[in-house]
Write a protein that holds these residues in place. Structure first.
Motif, PDB file in Angstrom:
ATOM      1  N   ALA A   1       0.809  -1.200   0.022  1.00  0.00           N
ATOM      2  CA  ALA A   1       0.042   0.000   0.193  1.00  0.00           C
ATOM      3  C   ALA A   1       0.915   1.333   0.010  1.00  0.00           C
TER       4      ALA A   1
ATOM      5  N   GLN B   1      -2.896   3.338   4.915  1.00  0.00           N
ATOM      6  CA  GLN B   1      -3.789   2.411   4.231  1.00  0.00           C
ATOM      7  C   GLN B   1      -3.169   1.020   4.661  1.00  0.00           C
TER       8      GLN B   1
ATOM      9  N   ARG C   1      -4.756  -5.847   2.986  1.00  0.00           N
ATOM     10  CA  ARG C   1      -6.195  -5.794   2.429  1.00  0.00           C
ATOM     11  C   ARG C   1      -6.401  -7.169   1.604  1.00  0.00           C
TER      12      ARG C   1
ATOM     13  N   ASN D   1       4.473  -0.581   3.045  1.00  0.00           N
ATOM     14  CA  ASN D   1       3.809   0.737   2.643  1.00  0.00           C
ATOM     15  C   ASN D   1       4.840   1.556   2.133  1.00  0.00           C
TER      16      ASN D   1
END
Length: 206
Positions: A9, A14, A18, A41
């Motif tokens: 992400a 974020q 996910r 990230n």
């Protein structure tokens, strides 16, 4: 053959994990087990991504690099994308992306040599196309953002992103203690440009 899943992400706000369930279901549906997870990230427009290159260092020839979408792997400029592709090819890693059906044959065994070479060529072409689309999307969003900021400035409505005072104070404290920049970035999640700006600020006030 090991399947190594890569999840990314762009910011710490974020959720980089996910897509974990989707990747697990994809692998399980093909009788595969994900041997290792690599999560970070970082912007996909950056070539320098520690977890991605740790994955590549860990890979053996024939291993699978599994991603949810090609843009998780790359939003790179053309020259950086060629560099990353060369690293992947050098390690003989097979890229499999859920949004790239031509790559799914890499997760199956038993294909004859001619069929495998045809799918290899098709996949390489489609991978290039999706990487280029991902970069165009990145550039388009940046351009629209810049246009929006320009209009807001012209109307006197733009004040810029508010400074993260608490985080920056902690960074300055770590700089004063002489901690390495890499350690500070890992601890704070700040960009190198932010770190450089705060280092200049510290020097000016010293």
């Amino acid at each position: 053959m090991f399947v190594r899943a890569y999840m990314r992400a762009s910011t710490r706000d974020q959720d980089a994990e996910r897509a974990r369930k989707q990747l697990e279901e994809f692998a399980a549906g093909r009788g595969l087990t994900i041997a290792a997870w690599y999560v970070e990230n970082e912007s996909g427009a950056k070539l320098d991504r520690p977890e991605l290159f740790r994955l590549l260092r860990d890979c053996q020839p024939g291993d699978v690099l599994l991603v949810e979408q090609v843009d998780r792997l790359s939003r790179l400029r053309a020259d950086d994308w060629r560099t990353l592709k060369a690293q992947i090819a050098e390690r003989r890693v097979k890229v499999v992306a859920l949004d790239l059906p031509t790559s799914h044959q890499f997760s199956a065994s038993g294909a004859d040599d001619i069929t495998e070479r045809i799918f290899d060529a098709m996949n390489a072409m489609m991978l290039d196309v999706l990487a280029a689309v991902a970069r165009k999307d990145y550039d388009d969003r940046r351009r629209r953002q810049a246009q929006g900021i320009g209009k807001a400035k012209a109307a006197g409505r733009y004040s810029g992103r508010p400074e993260n005072v608490k985080r920056n104070a902690a960074i300055i404290r770590m700089l004063k203690e002489g901690q390495p920049w890499s350690s500070i970035q890992a601890a704070s999640g700040c960009s190198r440009s932010t770190l450089s700006r705060l280092a200049r600020r510290l020097k000016e006030t010293a």
